[in-house]
Write a protein that holds these residues in place. Structure first.
Motif, PDB file in Angstrom:
ATOM      1  N   ILE A  23      -7.180   4.872  -1.635  1.00 57.79           N
ATOM      2  CA  ILE A  23      -7.790   4.556  -0.341  1.00 57.79           C
ATOM      3  C   ILE A  23      -7.140   3.333   0.285  1.00 57.79           C
ATOM      4  N   ILE A  24      -6.873   2.316  -0.540  1.00 60.01           N
ATOM      5  CA  ILE A  24      -6.375   1.040  -0.031  1.00 60.01           C
ATOM      6  C   ILE A  24      -5.127   0.611  -0.802  1.00 60.01           C
ATOM      7  N   ALA A  25      -4.162   0.060  -0.076  1.00 60.59           N
ATOM      8  CA  ALA A  25      -2.962  -0.513  -0.692  1.00 60.59           C
ATOM      9  C   ALA A  25      -3.179  -2.009  -0.890  1.00 60.59           C
ATOM     10  N   ILE A  52       5.930   7.004  -6.988  1.00 64.03           N
ATOM     11  CA  ILE A  52       6.440   5.725  -6.501  1.00 64.03           C
ATOM     12  C   ILE A  52       7.050   5.962  -5.128  1.00 64.03           C
ATOM     13  N   VAL A  53       6.662   5.121  -4.188  1.00 67.45           N
ATOM     14  CA  VAL A  53       7.202   5.166  -2.834  1.00 67.45           C
ATOM     15  C   VAL A  53       8.127   3.961  -2.693  1.00 67.45           C
ATOM     16  N   ASP A  91      10.589   5.025   5.262  1.00 69.55           N
ATOM     17  CA  ASP A  91      11.268   4.114   6.190  1.00 69.55           C
ATOM     18  C   ASP A  91      10.587   2.749   6.188  1.00 69.55           C
ATOM     19  N   GLU A  92      11.361   1.724   5.924  1.00 72.76           N
ATOM     20  CA  GLU A  92      10.777   0.374   5.860  1.00 72.76           C
ATOM     21  C   GLU A  92      11.180  -0.513   7.026  1.00 72.76           C
ATOM     22  N   ARG A  93      11.743   0.088   8.072  1.00 71.24           N
ATOM     23  CA  ARG A  93      12.123  -0.731   9.226  1.00 71.24           C
ATOM     24  C   ARG A  93      10.937  -1.528   9.731  1.00 71.24           C
ATOM     25  N   PHE A  94      11.164  -2.763  10.030  1.00 71.52           N
ATOM     26  CA  PHE A  94      10.189  -3.694  10.623  1.00 71.52           C
ATOM     27  C   PHE A  94       9.137  -4.214   9.634  1.00 71.52           C
ATOM     28  N   ASP A 131       1.377   2.357   5.256  1.00 74.44           N
ATOM     29  CA  ASP A 131       1.960   3.258   6.251  1.00 74.44           C
ATOM     30  C   ASP A 131       2.177   4.650   5.667  1.00 74.44           C
ATOM     31  N   TRP A 132       2.662   4.720   4.442  1.00 74.25           N
ATOM     32  CA  TRP A 132       2.875   6.001   3.765  1.00 74.25           C
ATOM     33  C   TRP A 132       1.551   6.747   3.613  1.00 74.25           C
ATOM     34  N   MET A 133       0.506   6.023   3.213  1.00 70.71           N
ATOM     35  CA  MET A 133      -0.809   6.654   3.052  1.00 70.71           C
ATOM     36  C   MET A 133      -1.332   7.148   4.406  1.00 70.71           C
ATOM     37  N   ASN A 134      -1.178   6.328   5.447  1.00 73.45           N
ATOM     38  CA  ASN A 134      -1.634   6.728   6.784  1.00 73.45           C
ATOM     39  C   ASN A 134      -0.881   7.972   7.284  1.00 73.45           C
TER      40      ASN A 134
END
Length: 137
Positions: A23-25, A52-53, A91-94, A131-134
């Motif tokens: 649910i939460i990171a 693993i992301v 994607d980890e931009r920003f 972001d990945w979870m969302n």
């Protein structure tokens, strides 16, 4: 099972993890990149990890960043060593910019920011994971 994320750096690597219900990171740690495999093995021995992301470093124009080759090498070595734990890129931009802003907005003093450079890496890993979870919802 948990999902773990990695913001892989040349010197330091930020790590975040979900709760067991995903649910939460939450930020987990910042480790020396040379100690990353050992840290992950120790953590996975204690806590079940589903996947693993890994943050995929790209430039703002979409071109690969200079760190991408190191990240891809790490992922290839991990997949060879632990093929039962899937790895995916995100994607980890920003994320570093957002992490710096989050630290500033939280009121962390300049001295603390200077002394704890790994905080940005851990927060970046947390942003990648959230972001990945969302995106999966």
């Amino acid at each position: 099972m948990r999902v773990l994320s990695i913001d892989y750096g040349k010197k330091r690597t930020g790590i975040a993890v979900t709760d067991p219900l995903q649910i939460i990171a939450n930020g987990l740690a910042t480790v020396s990149t040379s100690q990353l495999f050992d840290f992950l093995e120790t953590y996975i021995a204690r806590e079940p990890v589903e996947r693993i992301v890994v943050g995929k470093p790209m430039q703002t124009n979409g071109a690969p960043s200079e760190n991408l080759a190191r990240v891809e090498l790490f992922v290839a070595q991990w997949r060879q060593k632990r093929p039962e734990i899937p790895v995916e890129f995100y994607d980890e931009r920003f994320t570093s910019v957002l992490a710096h802003q989050a630290i500033l907005d939280s009121g962390v003093r300049k001295k603390v920011r200077r002394e704890n450079r790994g905080l940005v890496d851990e927060i970046s890993a947390t942003i990648i994971l959230q972001d990945w979870m969302n995106a999966r919802k």
